[in-house]
Write a protein that holds these residues in place. Structure first.
Motif, PDB file in Angstrom:
ATOM      1  N   ALA A 495      68.687  20.838 -17.992  1.00  0.00           N
ATOM      2  CA  ALA A 495      70.121  20.540 -18.086  1.00  0.00           C
ATOM      3  C   ALA A 495      70.417  19.129 -17.589  1.00  0.00           C
ATOM      4  O   ALA A 495      71.271  18.421 -18.140  1.00  0.00           O
ATOM      5  N   GLU A 496      69.691  18.681 -16.555  1.00  0.00           N
ATOM      6  CA  GLU A 496      69.863  17.314 -16.061  1.00  0.00           C
ATOM      7  C   GLU A 496      69.442  16.296 -17.110  1.00  0.00           C
ATOM      8  O   GLU A 496      70.106  15.273 -17.298  1.00  0.00           O
ATOM      9  N   VAL A 497      68.321  16.553 -17.788  1.00  0.00           N
ATOM     10  CA  VAL A 497      67.874  15.645 -18.839  1.00  0.00           C
ATOM     11  C   VAL A 497      68.918  15.564 -19.940  1.00  0.00           C
ATOM     12  O   VAL A 497      69.232  14.481 -20.455  1.00  0.00           O
ATOM     13  N   SER A 498      69.499  16.697 -20.297  1.00  0.00           N
ATOM     14  CA  SER A 498      70.532  16.724 -21.334  1.00  0.00           C
ATOM     15  C   SER A 498      71.751  15.910 -20.931  1.00  0.00           C
ATOM     16  O   SER A 498      72.321  15.184 -21.748  1.00  0.00           O
ATOM     17  N   ALA A 499      72.141  16.024 -19.670  1.00  0.00           N
ATOM     18  CA  ALA A 499      73.356  15.345 -19.201  1.00  0.00           C
ATOM     19  C   ALA A 499      73.141  13.855 -18.996  1.00  0.00           C
ATOM     20  O   ALA A 499      74.015  13.036 -19.306  1.00  0.00           O
ATOM     21  N   THR A 500      71.965  13.471 -18.490  1.00  0.00           N
ATOM     22  CA  THR A 500      71.726  12.076 -18.132  1.00  0.00           C
ATOM     23  C   THR A 500      70.930  11.303 -19.178  1.00  0.00           C
ATOM     24  O   THR A 500      70.872  10.080 -19.123  1.00  0.00           O
ATOM     25  N   LEU A 501      70.269  12.051 -20.098  1.00  0.00           N
ATOM     26  CA  LEU A 501      69.388  11.456 -21.108  1.00  0.00           C
ATOM     27  C   LEU A 501      68.259  10.678 -20.437  1.00  0.00           C
ATOM     28  O   LEU A 501      67.842   9.620 -20.903  1.00  0.00           O
ATOM     29  N   GLU A 502      67.736  11.243 -19.350  1.00  0.00           N
ATOM     30  CA  GLU A 502      66.670  10.602 -18.572  1.00  0.00           C
ATOM     31  C   GLU A 502      65.460  11.531 -18.507  1.00  0.00           C
ATOM     32  O   GLU A 502      65.390  12.430 -17.648  1.00  0.00           O
ATOM     33  N   PRO A 503      64.482  11.337 -19.398  1.00  0.00           N
ATOM     34  CA  PRO A 503      63.309  12.227 -19.409  1.00  0.00           C
ATOM     35  C   PRO A 503      62.483  12.189 -18.126  1.00  0.00           C
ATOM     36  O   PRO A 503      61.733  13.128 -17.854  1.00  0.00           O
ATOM     37  N   HIS A 504      62.601  11.119 -17.335  1.00  0.00           N
ATOM     38  CA  HIS A 504      61.781  11.054 -16.128  1.00  0.00           C
ATOM     39  C   HIS A 504      62.133  12.159 -15.138  1.00  0.00           C
ATOM     40  O   HIS A 504      61.334  12.479 -14.246  1.00  0.00           O
ATOM     41  N   ARG A 505      63.289  12.762 -15.291  1.00  0.00           N
ATOM     42  CA  ARG A 505      63.631  13.899 -14.427  1.00  0.00           C
ATOM     43  C   ARG A 505      62.709  15.085 -14.708  1.00  0.00           C
ATOM     44  O   ARG A 505      62.331  15.823 -13.796  1.00  0.00           O
ATOM     45  N   LEU A 506      62.350  15.277 -15.962  1.00  0.00           N
ATOM     46  CA  LEU A 506      61.429  16.354 -16.319  1.00  0.00           C
ATOM     47  C   LEU A 506      60.006  16.021 -15.869  1.00  0.00           C
ATOM     48  O   LEU A 506      59.290  16.894 -15.359  1.00  0.00           O
ATOM     49  N   THR A 507      59.570  14.772 -16.040  1.00  0.00           N
ATOM     50  CA  THR A 507      58.221  14.425 -15.582  1.00  0.00           C
ATOM     51  C   THR A 507      58.118  14.592 -14.068  1.00  0.00           C
ATOM     52  O   THR A 507      57.103  15.080 -13.558  1.00  0.00           O
ATOM     53  N   GLY A 508      59.152  14.194 -13.348  1.00  0.00           N
ATOM     54  CA  GLY A 508      59.139  14.350 -11.893  1.00  0.00           C
ATOM     55  C   GLY A 508      59.068  15.811 -11.486  1.00  0.00           C
ATOM     56  O   GLY A 508      58.361  16.170 -10.533  1.00  0.00           O
ATOM     57  N   TYR A 509      59.788  16.651 -12.223  1.00  0.00           N
ATOM     58  CA  TYR A 509      59.744  18.089 -11.945  1.00  0.00           C
ATOM     59  C   TYR A 509      58.338  18.644 -12.168  1.00  0.00           C
ATOM     60  O   TYR A 509      57.801  19.398 -11.343  1.00  0.00           O
ATOM     61  N   LEU A 510      57.716  18.287 -13.276  1.00  0.00           N
ATOM     62  CA  LEU A 510      56.385  18.803 -13.595  1.00  0.00           C
ATOM     63  C   LEU A 510      55.347  18.336 -12.583  1.00  0.00           C
ATOM     64  O   LEU A 510      54.432  19.087 -12.215  1.00  0.00           O
ATOM     65  N   PHE A 511      55.464  17.092 -12.130  1.00  0.00           N
ATOM     66  CA  PHE A 511      54.538  16.586 -11.116  1.00  0.00           C
ATOM     67  C   PHE A 511      54.712  17.361  -9.808  1.00  0.00           C
ATOM     68  O   PHE A 511      53.717  17.753  -9.162  1.00  0.00           O
ATOM     69  N   ALA A 512      55.955  17.608  -9.413  1.00  0.00           N
ATOM     70  CA  ALA A 512      56.211  18.387  -8.201  1.00  0.00           C
ATOM     71  C   ALA A 512      55.695  19.815  -8.357  1.00  0.00           C
ATOM     72  O   ALA A 512      55.173  20.410  -7.401  1.00  0.00           O
ATOM     73  N   LEU A 513      55.840  20.376  -9.556  1.00  0.00           N
ATOM     74  CA  LEU A 513      55.327  21.718  -9.814  1.00  0.00           C
ATOM     75  C   LEU A 513      53.805  21.751  -9.677  1.00  0.00           C
ATOM     76  O   LEU A 513      53.244  22.676  -9.078  1.00  0.00           O
ATOM     77  N   ALA A 514      53.127  20.760 -10.227  1.00  0.00           N
ATOM     78  CA  ALA A 514      51.670  20.701 -10.134  1.00  0.00           C
ATOM     79  C   ALA A 514      51.227  20.586  -8.674  1.00  0.00           C
ATOM     80  O   ALA A 514      50.220  21.199  -8.261  1.00  0.00           O
ATOM     81  N   LYS A 515      51.943  19.820  -7.875  1.00  0.00           N
ATOM     82  CA  LYS A 515      51.590  19.697  -6.459  1.00  0.00           C
ATOM     83  C   LYS A 515      51.843  21.012  -5.717  1.00  0.00           C
ATOM     84  O   LYS A 515      51.039  21.406  -4.854  1.00  0.00           O
TER      85      LYS A 515
END
Length: 564
Positions: A495-515
């Motif tokens: 939802a944040e990516v949709s609102a801000t049009l900033e894909p780096h929010r998803l990459t940051g989430y996935l990196f945090a998930l992997a950690k």
């Protein structure tokens, strides 16, 4: 589609319900101010924020809220000047895991259903090879198209190819004078374009012939049009090979080239004049926009048209014929003024109604390791194909450190590295293209995330179980809780990516998930868990983590291999 409510939403609802029983009606309708906390799962600052309005000291108001929450599924403690620290009970946590696993979409809803979004991205020029400057628009636009489509909007992809203008008279004339064998490719066309440009600049006689050829092209001369169509066909085929290699969604059906709007440009100017918006200025037809010093030139003084007229015609088409609710232009930051003017004129003319959102989605440049715009050693522009080759070779070297090389895996890692390096940086900032860093097995890279996915899939494969069960009465360890809470945030970050049009929010989430997944492995044995119930719950956690990583990478347009 109904989503699985995120845990923070359940906490917000519980605190809002408690506030409704304690506070005056107006105050009770306020945001419950819930956020993640280091001291608990969540923290609410509602009591300090509304103490004055309620006429109570913050801690007393917090204590009243706490009393209302005492018999619910949340463990709530009073902290500091009136904060509420909220810990979700184990049954609610495990049930959340079970609910998300039971949904093919992992609990993510489709809040954008019933809307249509046009995404304009990539947009290379005919007869020119795609270069490093095209990677950002193509990769960012594709990721946005995927995420927005996943959230339910009908995405209309538009590839606005540059296929019209003075240069095509020049190139067609050069091809007519220097015939080429059938099946000429995009690389050869690029070379011919440079040769044609040199002849145009150095030879007045050729320049005159090229100008006459442009008139013939614009007048619809069939022989000239045939040569022009050959240029388009060869270029489009070359572009598509790169799109397929890059793994983006664009196809020939998404082409929406400049030439399509040629017969609409006179109408654009006439309608702007009729509305009293366009005026003549120094021989050109212009629209002056409040707050902008330079006018938007919709027709040049020589009677020709440029990008402003074409973009206005395109905008009108996307609203009136495509029925767009939202239009995204993924174009570099240097075009900010142009789009500001086009959107303003569109609003004034009534072609861009208030209910339609038009957004310029700008991005920064790709830099070399020297911090300067990325160039070849000779100072030329880097071809996108060469950039992909370099990334694949970098991935080959990285993967070979641990495993026998599998070409499909190497390609997935290399192409994924290019896309992830772009998307993991804030969109509006420049970023450095560094093959060694982007293909590293450690750090915030695509290869690291792909390995995280492979590792968790390997655990599931060794378990050999197909049925996933969750026991809600099993105790929750800190590492399990952290992983559960991280997994629960997937829908919110989309939802944040949709609102801000900033894909780096998803990459940051996935990196945090992997950690979080790595921390989980270190503290929580899965296959050798102490009890069958604990083993089943941890396998369920691994299953949701694997599916979330795969789906998240997929929304970035990056493959998630089963093995590496």
């Amino acid at each position: 589609m109904t989503s699985v409510p995120a845990l923070h939403c359940l906490v917000e609802d519980a605190i809002s319900a408690a506030a409704a029983r304690v506070l005056p009606r107006g105050a009770a309708q306020r945001d419950p101010l819930v956020r993640p906390s280091e001291h608990a799962d969540f923290q609410s600052n509602l009591a300090p924020a509304l103490a004055g309005e309620a006429g109570l000291p913050p801690r007393e108001l917090a204590a009243r809220l706490l009393a209302e929450l005492a018999d619910g599924p949340l463990d709530v403690e009073l902290s500091g000047p009136g904060f509420l620290n909220v810990t979700v009970g184990r049954q609610a946590l495990w049930q959340q895991l079970a609910d998300r696993l039971a949904d093919d979409r992992l609990g993510v809803g489709t809040p954008l259903s019933g809307t249509r979004t046009v995404v304009d991205y990539s947009g290379p020029n005919i007869a020119k090879e795609m270069h490093v400057g095209h990677v950002r628009s193509t990769v960012i636009g594709d990721a946005l198209a995927r995420v927005l489509g996943h959230l339910g909007t009908e995405v209309v992809r538009q590839n606005h190819l540059g296929d019209w203008g003075t240069q095509f008279g020049m190139l067609v004339q050069y091809l007519d004078e220097h015939p080429q064998p059938a099946g000429i490719g995009l690389a050869e066309l690029d070379t011919l374009y440079r040769s044609a440009r040199q002849a145009f600049d150095a030879d007045p006689a050729f320049r005159e012939r090229a100008q006459l050829r442009l008139v013939a092209l614009q007048s619809g001369d069939e022989a000239t049009l045939d040569l022009w169509r050959e240029l388009i066909a060869a270029s489009t085929e070359g572009f598509q090979r790169l799109y397929d290699r890059l793994g983006v969604l664009l196809t020939p059906a998404d082409v929406d080239a400049e030439s399509r709007f040629n017969d609409r440009l006179d109408g654009v100017v006439e309608d702007l004049r009729a509305a009293g918006l366009a005026v003549e200025s120094e021989g050109a037809v212009c629209v002056f926009v409040d707050g902008v010093d330079a006018p938007l030139i919709v027709r040049k003084k020589d009677g020709g048209y440029g990008y402003p007229a074409t973009d206005l015609a395109t905008l009108r088409h996307r609203v009136e014929e495509l029925g767009a609710d939202r239009i995204l232009y993924v174009v570099d930051a240097r075009q900010a003024l142009h789009f500001r003017q086009v959107f303003a004129v569109g609003r004034l003319a009534g072609w861009l109604p208030d209910h339609v959102e038009a957004v310029h989605v700008p991005f920064g440049m790709v830099l070399g390791t020297d911090g300067k715009p990325f160039k070849t050693r000779s100072g030329g522009t880097v071809r996108l194909a060469d950039l992909l080759d370099a990334a694949v070779e970098g991935a080959r070297a990285a993967v070979a450190e641990r495993e026998t090389v599998d070409e499909a895996v190497v390609t997935a890692a290399g192409i994924g590295s290019v896309k992830y390096a772009d998307l993991s940086n804030a969109r509006t900032k420049n970023y450095v293209f560094d093959v060694a860093r982007m293909t590293s097995l450690t750090g915030n890279t695509a290869v690291y995330l792909q390995y995280a996915h492979v590792r968790v899939r390997s655990i599931l494969a060794r378990a050999g179980e197909t049925a996933v069960t969750v026991d809600p009465d099993t105790a929750v360890s800190p590492a399990e809780r952290a992983l559960l809470l991280r997994l629960d945030g997937f829908g919110a970050v989309l939802a944040e990516v949709s609102a801000t049009l900033e894909p780096h929010r998803l990459t940051g989430y996935l990196f945090a998930l992997a950690k979080a997944l790595t921390d989980f492995y270190a503290q929580c044995p899965v296959l050798k868990a102490d009890t069958p119930a604990l083993r089943a719950n941890r396998l369920a956690l691994c299953t949701l983590a694997a599916r979330t990583l795969a789906q998240g990478l997929g929304l970035l347009g990056i493959e998630a291999p089963e093995r590496m």
